[in-house]
Write a protein that holds these residues in place. Sequence first.
Motif, mmCIF file in Angstrom:
data_model
loop_
_atom_site.group_PDB
_atom_site.id
_atom_site.type_symbol
_atom_site.label_atom_id
_atom_site.label_comp_id
_atom_site.label_asym_id
_atom_site.label_seq_id
_atom_site.Cartn_x
_atom_site.Cartn_y
_atom_site.Cartn_z
ATOM 1 N N PRO A 60 105.847 -43.365 -5.858
ATOM 2 C CA PRO A 60 105.946 -44.679 -7.081
ATOM 3 C C PRO A 60 106.524 -44.231 -8.138
ATOM 4 C CG PRO A 60 104.120 -44.022 -4.678
ATOM 5 C CD PRO A 60 105.709 -42.971 -5.053
ATOM 6 N N LEU A 61 105.642 -42.832 -8.398
ATOM 7 C CA LEU A 61 106.018 -42.780 -9.419
ATOM 8 C C LEU A 61 107.498 -43.394 -10.004
ATOM 9 C CD1 LEU A 61 104.568 -39.482 -11.730
ATOM 10 C CD2 LEU A 61 106.567 -40.187 -12.510
ATOM 11 N N LEU A 62 108.468 -42.232 -10.018
ATOM 12 C CA LEU A 62 108.911 -42.167 -10.097
ATOM 13 C C LEU A 62 110.465 -44.061 -9.618
ATOM 14 C CD1 LEU A 62 112.250 -40.618 -10.045
ATOM 15 C CD2 LEU A 62 112.278 -40.598 -7.673
ATOM 16 N N ILE A 63 109.873 -44.774 -9.240
ATOM 17 C CA ILE A 63 110.314 -46.012 -9.130
ATOM 18 C C ILE A 63 109.605 -47.222 -10.438
ATOM 19 C CG2 ILE A 63 110.030 -48.090 -7.602
ATOM 20 C CD1 ILE A 63 109.816 -46.450 -5.311
ATOM 21 N N ARG A 64 108.643 -46.454 -10.715
ATOM 22 C CA ARG A 64 107.957 -47.112 -11.684
ATOM 23 C C ARG A 64 108.840 -46.837 -13.260
ATOM 24 N NH1 ARG A 64 103.411 -46.767 -9.075
ATOM 25 N NH2 ARG A 64 102.776 -45.003 -10.079
ATOM 26 N N ARG A 65 108.748 -44.915 -13.459
ATOM 27 C CA ARG A 65 109.891 -44.936 -13.829
ATOM 28 C C ARG A 65 110.883 -45.408 -14.465
ATOM 29 N NH1 ARG A 65 111.114 -39.103 -15.387
ATOM 30 N NH2 ARG A 65 112.569 -39.939 -17.293
ATOM 31 N N ILE A 66 112.044 -45.798 -13.306
ATOM 32 C CA ILE A 66 113.137 -46.832 -13.377
ATOM 33 C C ILE A 66 112.788 -48.212 -13.805
ATOM 34 C CG2 ILE A 66 115.020 -47.734 -12.124
ATOM 35 C CD1 ILE A 66 114.949 -44.551 -10.344
ATOM 36 N N ALA A 67 112.194 -48.644 -13.271
ATOM 37 C CA ALA A 67 112.159 -50.339 -13.442
ATOM 38 C C ALA A 67 111.252 -50.665 -14.960
ATOM 39 C CB ALA A 67 110.550 -50.764 -11.945
ATOM 40 N N VAL A 68 109.856 -49.933 -16.281
ATOM 41 C CA VAL A 68 110.045 -50.125 -16.814
ATOM 42 C C VAL A 68 111.125 -50.035 -17.638
ATOM 43 C CG1 VAL A 68 108.491 -49.338 -18.332
ATOM 44 C CG2 VAL A 68 107.702 -49.639 -16.429
ATOM 45 N N ASN A 69 112.475 -48.708 -17.167
ATOM 46 C CA ASN A 69 113.105 -48.862 -18.221
ATOM 47 C C ASN A 69 114.144 -50.052 -17.866
ATOM 48 O OD1 ASN A 69 114.860 -47.000 -19.924
ATOM 49 N ND2 ASN A 69 116.342 -46.427 -18.722
ATOM 50 N N LEU A 70 114.523 -50.822 -17.312
ATOM 51 C CA LEU A 70 115.842 -51.057 -16.688
ATOM 52 C C LEU A 70 114.969 -53.111 -17.119
ATOM 53 C CD1 LEU A 70 117.357 -49.902 -13.778
ATOM 54 C CD2 LEU A 70 118.591 -49.848 -16.480
ATOM 55 N N TYR A 71 113.454 -52.736 -16.416
ATOM 56 C CA TYR A 71 113.019 -54.657 -16.580
ATOM 57 C C TYR A 71 111.556 -54.461 -16.968
ATOM 58 C CZ TYR A 71 117.376 -54.562 -13.598
ATOM 59 O OH TYR A 71 118.471 -54.708 -13.112
ATOM 60 N N PRO A 72 111.685 -54.293 -17.446
ATOM 61 C CA PRO A 72 109.445 -53.677 -18.415
ATOM 62 C C PRO A 72 109.383 -55.045 -17.662
ATOM 63 C CG PRO A 72 111.448 -53.904 -20.275
ATOM 64 C CD PRO A 72 112.376 -53.857 -18.844
ATOM 65 N N GLU A 73 109.383 -56.318 -17.729
ATOM 66 C CA GLU A 73 109.358 -57.935 -17.646
ATOM 67 C C GLU A 73 109.061 -57.792 -15.865
ATOM 68 O OE1 GLU A 73 113.250 -58.531 -16.592
ATOM 69 O OE2 GLU A 73 112.303 -57.108 -18.407
ATOM 70 N N LEU A 74 109.342 -57.334 -15.382
ATOM 71 C CA LEU A 74 109.061 -57.020 -14.484
ATOM 72 C C LEU A 74 107.756 -56.799 -13.447
ATOM 73 C CD1 LEU A 74 110.424 -58.599 -11.384
ATOM 74 C CD2 LEU A 74 111.630 -55.752 -11.230
ATOM 75 N N PRO A 75 107.240 -57.462 -13.172
ATOM 76 C CA PRO A 75 105.840 -56.791 -12.976
ATOM 77 C C PRO A 75 106.098 -56.203 -11.123
ATOM 78 C CG PRO A 75 106.312 -59.353 -12.406
ATOM 79 C CD PRO A 75 107.394 -58.999 -12.794
ATOM 80 N N ILE A 76 105.803 -55.069 -11.568
ATOM 81 C CA ILE A 76 105.965 -54.325 -9.880
ATOM 82 C C ILE A 76 105.146 -53.627 -8.774
ATOM 83 C CG2 ILE A 76 107.682 -52.646 -11.401
ATOM 84 C CD1 ILE A 76 109.292 -52.030 -8.407
ATOM 85 N N VAL A 77 104.698 -53.951 -8.118
ATOM 86 C CA VAL A 77 103.269 -53.294 -7.243
ATOM 87 C C VAL A 77 104.142 -52.132 -6.100
ATOM 88 C CG1 VAL A 77 101.298 -53.188 -5.717
ATOM 89 C CG2 VAL A 77 102.169 -54.842 -8.207
ATOM 90 N N VAL A 78 103.428 -51.018 -6.529
ATOM 91 C CA VAL A 78 103.953 -49.420 -5.325
ATOM 92 C C VAL A 78 103.018 -49.337 -4.534
ATOM 93 C CG1 VAL A 78 105.176 -47.655 -4.462
ATOM 94 C CG2 VAL A 78 105.896 -49.277 -6.903
ATOM 95 N N PRO A 79 102.739 -50.016 -3.355
ATOM 96 C CA PRO A 79 101.640 -49.527 -2.692
ATOM 97 C C PRO A 79 101.991 -47.720 -2.255
ATOM 98 C CG PRO A 79 102.372 -51.607 -1.659
ATOM 99 C CD PRO A 79 103.234 -51.372 -2.483
ATOM 100 N N PRO A 80 100.182 -47.400 -2.073
ATOM 101 C CA PRO A 80 100.786 -46.048 -2.149
ATOM 102 C C PRO A 80 101.422 -45.427 -0.950
ATOM 103 C CG PRO A 80 98.316 -46.676 -2.166
ATOM 104 C CD PRO A 80 98.788 -47.954 -2.358
ATOM 105 N N PRO A 81 103.021 -44.902 -0.489
ATOM 106 C CA PRO A 81 103.065 -44.725 0.311
ATOM 107 C C PRO A 81 102.822 -44.234 1.201
ATOM 108 C CG PRO A 81 104.185 -43.290 -1.376
ATOM 109 C CD PRO A 81 102.648 -44.106 -1.566
ATOM 110 N N ILE A 82 103.353 -44.717 2.544
ATOM 111 C CA ILE A 82 102.798 -43.725 4.518
ATOM 112 C C ILE A 82 103.711 -43.296 4.552
ATOM 113 C CG2 ILE A 82 103.692 -44.904 6.222
ATOM 114 C CD1 ILE A 82 101.286 -47.079 5.105
ATOM 115 N N HIS A 83 103.121 -41.939 4.679
ATOM 116 C CA HIS A 83 103.044 -40.437 4.947
ATOM 117 C C HIS A 83 103.080 -40.063 6.193
ATOM 118 C CE1 HIS A 83 101.712 -35.942 4.791
ATOM 119 N NE2 HIS A 83 102.736 -35.781 4.758
ATOM 120 N N ARG A 84 104.640 -40.033 6.982
ATOM 121 C CA ARG A 84 104.699 -39.554 8.601
ATOM 122 C C ARG A 84 105.751 -37.811 7.885
ATOM 123 N NH1 ARG A 84 102.222 -42.868 8.867
ATOM 124 N NH2 ARG A 84 101.684 -45.103 9.698
#
Length: 202
Positions: free
Chosen positions: A19-43
Motif C-alpha cells: 500500500p505504501l508503494l501504491i500511495r507513493r506512486i499515486a501521490v506523485n502522479l495524481y495527487p488529486e485522486l482520492p485513493i484508498v488501499v485497504p490492508p492487503p490480503i495475505h496468502r
Amino acid sequence: MIVKIGCIVEGESEVETVPLLIRRIAVNLYPELPIVVPPPIHRPRNKVVKENELEKTVEFVARQIGGQGAIFIILDSDGDCPAELGPALLHRASQARSDLPIAVVIAKNEFEAWFLAAAESLRGRRGLKNDIHPPNDPESIRDAKGWLDKRMENKESYSETTDQPALAALFDMEHARRADSFDKCYRDIVRLLDELRDRTEV
C-alpha cells in the motif's frame, strides 16, 4: 469519488509495504485522486497459485473493495519465470472478475531485488553502508535480503518486517526501474490508477 485498490500479497511485510508503494506512486502522479488501499490480503504463495484458490481470493478482495476499484496482486518468482507465471495468473484472475482492472506483478526472485537496483539512493539509510553500489544485474541475485544484510553497518541485520516498508518509502523508483520486474510493477500501478481516474471522470 474515492477509488480503491485491493491487494493480494504473499509476505507479511508486503501487507505494509505494497500500500505504501501504491500511495507513493499515486501521490506523485495524481495527487488529486482520492485513493484508498485497504490492508492487503495475505496468502502463502503456494496457496495463491493453487487451482481455484487465486480465484477465491480475487473474489474476496473484490468484495472488500465493494465491487468497485482495482485489484493488484504481487508475488515473488521463487524460481519460476515471471514472463510465464504472471500472464497465467492474470488470465485466471481476470476470468474471476472481468469487471475490474487487475494487475499481476511477479518480482524476479524477490521484492528486495528492487532495492538493490536503487542501492545508491539507500546509502546510509536504515543502517546500510554509505558506499554501496547496485550489482550489475540486481534481479540475478538469488538472495537479495542476504545482499542487504551483508552491507549493514555495526553488525546490524536486515529485518524484512521493519526494513522492507522503510526502504520502500525511501528508494528511488526511477533507479529501481532498471530492474525489469519493478519497471513492470510501476507501469501496472500507473495503468490501474489511470483506469480508476478515467472511471471517476465519466
